[in-house]
Design an enzyme around this catalytic site. Sequence first.
Site, mmCIF file in Angstrom:
data_model
loop_
_atom_site.group_PDB
_atom_site.id
_atom_site.type_symbol
_atom_site.label_atom_id
_atom_site.label_comp_id
_atom_site.label_asym_id
_atom_site.label_seq_id
_atom_site.Cartn_x
_atom_site.Cartn_y
_atom_site.Cartn_z
ATOM 1 N N LYS A 226 -1.177 -11.038 -9.133
ATOM 2 C CA LYS A 226 -1.411 -9.788 -8.402
ATOM 3 C C LYS A 226 -1.062 -9.995 -6.937
ATOM 4 O O LYS A 226 -1.711 -10.771 -6.241
ATOM 5 C CB LYS A 226 -2.881 -9.359 -8.540
ATOM 6 C CG LYS A 226 -3.279 -8.203 -7.600
ATOM 7 C CD LYS A 226 -4.743 -7.781 -7.768
ATOM 8 C CE LYS A 226 -5.154 -6.758 -6.700
ATOM 9 N NZ LYS A 226 -6.558 -6.329 -6.816
ATOM 10 N N ASP A 231 -4.897 -4.002 0.425
ATOM 11 C CA ASP A 231 -5.549 -3.039 -0.454
ATOM 12 C C ASP A 231 -6.456 -2.138 0.385
ATOM 13 O O ASP A 231 -7.608 -2.464 0.644
ATOM 14 C CB ASP A 231 -6.347 -3.778 -1.535
ATOM 15 C CG ASP A 231 -6.998 -2.815 -2.522
ATOM 16 O OD1 ASP A 231 -6.667 -1.603 -2.470
ATOM 17 O OD2 ASP A 231 -7.805 -3.275 -3.347
ATOM 18 N N LYS A 238 -11.276 2.591 0.668
ATOM 19 C CA LYS A 238 -12.382 1.647 0.765
ATOM 20 C C LYS A 238 -13.177 1.894 2.055
ATOM 21 O O LYS A 238 -12.579 2.207 3.077
ATOM 22 C CB LYS A 238 -11.839 0.214 0.856
ATOM 23 C CG LYS A 238 -11.403 -0.400 -0.442
ATOM 24 C CD LYS A 238 -10.996 -1.851 -0.217
ATOM 25 C CE LYS A 238 -10.444 -2.484 -1.469
ATOM 26 N NZ LYS A 238 -11.428 -2.608 -2.553
ATOM 27 N N ASP A 249 -5.604 -9.737 -0.788
ATOM 28 C CA ASP A 249 -5.472 -9.179 -2.134
ATOM 29 C C ASP A 249 -4.153 -9.564 -2.812
ATOM 30 O O ASP A 249 -3.894 -9.159 -3.939
ATOM 31 C CB ASP A 249 -5.650 -7.655 -2.089
ATOM 32 C CG ASP A 249 -6.336 -7.121 -3.330
ATOM 33 O OD1 ASP A 249 -7.027 -7.902 -4.008
ATOM 34 O OD2 ASP A 249 -6.161 -5.925 -3.630
ATOM 35 N N ASP A 308 -8.431 2.658 -6.238
ATOM 36 C CA ASP A 308 -8.797 1.319 -5.764
ATOM 37 C C ASP A 308 -8.788 0.293 -6.902
ATOM 38 O O ASP A 308 -8.875 -0.901 -6.651
ATOM 39 C CB ASP A 308 -10.174 1.379 -5.088
ATOM 40 C CG ASP A 308 -10.432 0.190 -4.180
ATOM 41 O OD1 ASP A 308 -9.492 -0.601 -3.950
ATOM 42 O OD2 ASP A 308 -11.573 0.060 -3.703
ATOM 43 N N GLU A 310 -6.301 -0.775 -8.479
ATOM 44 C CA GLU A 310 -4.843 -0.821 -8.532
ATOM 45 C C GLU A 310 -4.307 -2.113 -9.142
ATOM 46 O O GLU A 310 -3.209 -2.142 -9.680
ATOM 47 C CB GLU A 310 -4.263 -0.629 -7.123
ATOM 48 C CG GLU A 310 -4.207 -1.885 -6.247
ATOM 49 C CD GLU A 310 -5.564 -2.486 -5.906
ATOM 50 O OE1 GLU A 310 -6.573 -1.766 -6.020
ATOM 51 O OE2 GLU A 310 -5.622 -3.681 -5.551
ATOM 52 N N ARG A 312 -5.148 -3.904 -11.765
ATOM 53 C CA ARG A 312 -4.919 -3.908 -13.211
ATOM 54 C C ARG A 312 -3.722 -3.039 -13.582
ATOM 55 O O ARG A 312 -3.080 -3.258 -14.608
ATOM 56 C CB ARG A 312 -6.187 -3.491 -13.953
ATOM 57 C CG ARG A 312 -6.623 -2.086 -13.735
ATOM 58 C CD ARG A 312 -8.084 -1.862 -14.110
ATOM 59 N NE ARG A 312 -8.991 -2.356 -13.087
ATOM 60 C CZ ARG A 312 -10.323 -2.300 -13.177
ATOM 61 N NH1 ARG A 312 -10.897 -1.776 -14.244
ATOM 62 N NH2 ARG A 312 -11.086 -2.771 -12.207
HETATM 63 N N1 BES Z 1 -8.990 -6.065 -4.638
HETATM 64 C C1 BES Z 1 -10.138 -5.377 -5.121
HETATM 65 C C2 BES Z 1 -11.195 -6.312 -5.667
HETATM 66 C C3 BES Z 1 -11.868 -7.229 -4.696
HETATM 67 C C4 BES Z 1 -12.714 -6.714 -3.738
HETATM 68 C C5 BES Z 1 -11.706 -8.567 -4.812
HETATM 69 C C6 BES Z 1 -13.357 -7.552 -2.874
HETATM 70 C C7 BES Z 1 -12.356 -9.432 -3.963
HETATM 71 C C8 BES Z 1 -13.182 -8.914 -2.985
HETATM 72 C C9 BES Z 1 -9.750 -4.441 -6.244
HETATM 73 O O1 BES Z 1 -8.501 -3.869 -6.148
HETATM 74 C C10 BES Z 1 -10.768 -3.345 -6.241
HETATM 75 O O2 BES Z 1 -10.831 -2.638 -5.285
HETATM 76 N N2 BES Z 1 -11.521 -3.241 -7.322
HETATM 77 C C11 BES Z 1 -12.542 -2.254 -7.442
HETATM 78 C C12 BES Z 1 -12.428 -1.626 -8.801
HETATM 79 C C13 BES Z 1 -13.232 -0.366 -8.987
HETATM 80 C C14 BES Z 1 -12.685 0.742 -8.112
HETATM 81 C C15 BES Z 1 -13.198 0.035 -10.433
HETATM 82 C C16 BES Z 1 -13.885 -2.947 -7.286
HETATM 83 O O3 BES Z 1 -14.045 -4.077 -7.746
HETATM 84 O O4 BES Z 1 -14.766 -2.347 -6.669
HETATM 85 ZN ZN ZN Z 2 -7.111 -4.897 -5.052
HETATM 86 MN MN MN Z 3 -8.495 -2.104 -4.969
#
Ligand code: BES
Ligand code: ZN
Ligand code: MN
Length: 461
Positions: A226, A231, A238, A249, A308, A310, A312
């Site tokens: 990834k 992000d 966010k 990210d 957010d 994104e 996956r």
């Molecule tokens: N890159 C983030 C996940 C992340 C956040 C990794 C903080 C490490 C530290 C990912 O893209 C994300 O935002 N995931 C969301 C998914 C949700 C919207 C279903 C999350 O984990 O809150």
């Molecule tokens: Zn992300």
């Molecule tokens: Mn995200």
Amino acid sequence: MIAAADVLIPASDAALPVRPARGVDGLGGMAAAWAAANDFGGKPSQVLIVPGTDGKPDHALMGVGEKGLDPMAGRCLAAKLPAADWRLEGWSDEEAHALTLAFLLGAYQFDRYKAKSGPRPRLVAPAALDLDATRAIADACFRVRRMVDTPAADMGPAEIEAEAREVAKVHGASVEVTTGDALLKANYPAVHAVGRAAAPHRAPRLIEIGWNLDAADRPLVALVGKGVAFDSGGLDIKPAAGMRNMKKDMGGAAHVLGLAQLIMGADLPVRLVVLVAAVENAISADAFRPGDVLQTRKGLTVEVGNTDAEGRLILSDALARAGEHRPDLTLDFATLTGAARVALGPELPPLYTDDETLAADLLAASARVGDPLWRMPLWPGYRTSVEAEIADLRNDSAAWAQAGSVTAALFLQRFAPDTGAWAHLDVFAWNPRARPGWPEGGEAQGIRAAFDMMRCRFPQG
Ligand code: BES
Ligand code: ZN
Ligand code: MN
């Protein structure tokens, strides 16, 4: 920028010894008194600088503890020793080996934006050591950390591509990059949708490295990363605290490039395909939206519940592409979920696989080399949480399933190759607090374990 060769030197006349303290009973008069005065009990990773009669450092002692030396104990040496040349004395070959790699990893500094880089201690390479292999591991981890530490303005999709090209070039691998609107024609619709809001010079891209692909008798390893250069969260933006660190990210991309560098550098008898989806999850009039239904390379449609989630989405296209190579082994690395940190914290990346042998091999390697991983379940009961009302799948799993790292892994599983074994590592790629040898900032997680696992699986002729 730091390289292993700056820290690990072939020889030095002035090098001071670092000796093991296996308890404090064996210490001679002066050293014993100095140890007592400094409250040094020889606890694991405790370090004591012992002066000579002139008051200058004469040698250092490092505590070993009763359970023996932790593979990464040496990381603290690089932080605790004064900036001078040091050599290991009185350690077994195995200990010296572990200490040397750990010392290198602990010596990393990110000084790209500093007028001056800090002084750092150096270590004389122990004679009995396979130096090239040790350096190679450190340099791979340094690449990961440097890429993660570099701000998004200087580590965008184009710079991730440049890193991939550099790794490929050193090892004579091929590189193919599909960028911008060409992603649509080449059938990477999810990568395009997530990345299309970025500025033109930061256009989304799918980077594919190929190595030894004609050697049809060799097993094929696919690595998928990834690479979200930044992000922002997209339109489901966010909050500030969550966005602050999202330069990291692209950690998954950095990890697979570091691991690829190790595999090719060691000339493991495999064919290798590396797939990096490099995008910026930005906001513009053309951004993908909550409620949109995306096409994916595999043909499954995805309803966007939250822009957010994104990672996956872009990984779905990259994993589908990996499957077209009919790999024997696929590993993906991604900073995929905040939920992984809620479950296991920043130091322990969740490992997902339904292949028992791969799980056992990875966990055994993880323990051997001191590169922690913790297996988590691809729990079938939660599979329906990623199914959608008006599309095949949804990217934000249903709230009832709660386990966000598990449901993200279940989403990826729908796109994983149906040949060979697949594992997914949800890495944090970051040390949130500074400890001696673990400076705050980018961290490589799981690639030393993965590489050690592959060295055992694919031994040299
Ligand atoms: N890159 C983030 C996940 C992340 C956040 C990794 C903080 C490490 C530290 C990912 O893209 C994300 O935002 N995931 C969301 C998914 C949700 C919207 C279903 C999350 O984990 O809150
Ligand atoms: Zn992300
Ligand atoms: Mn995200």
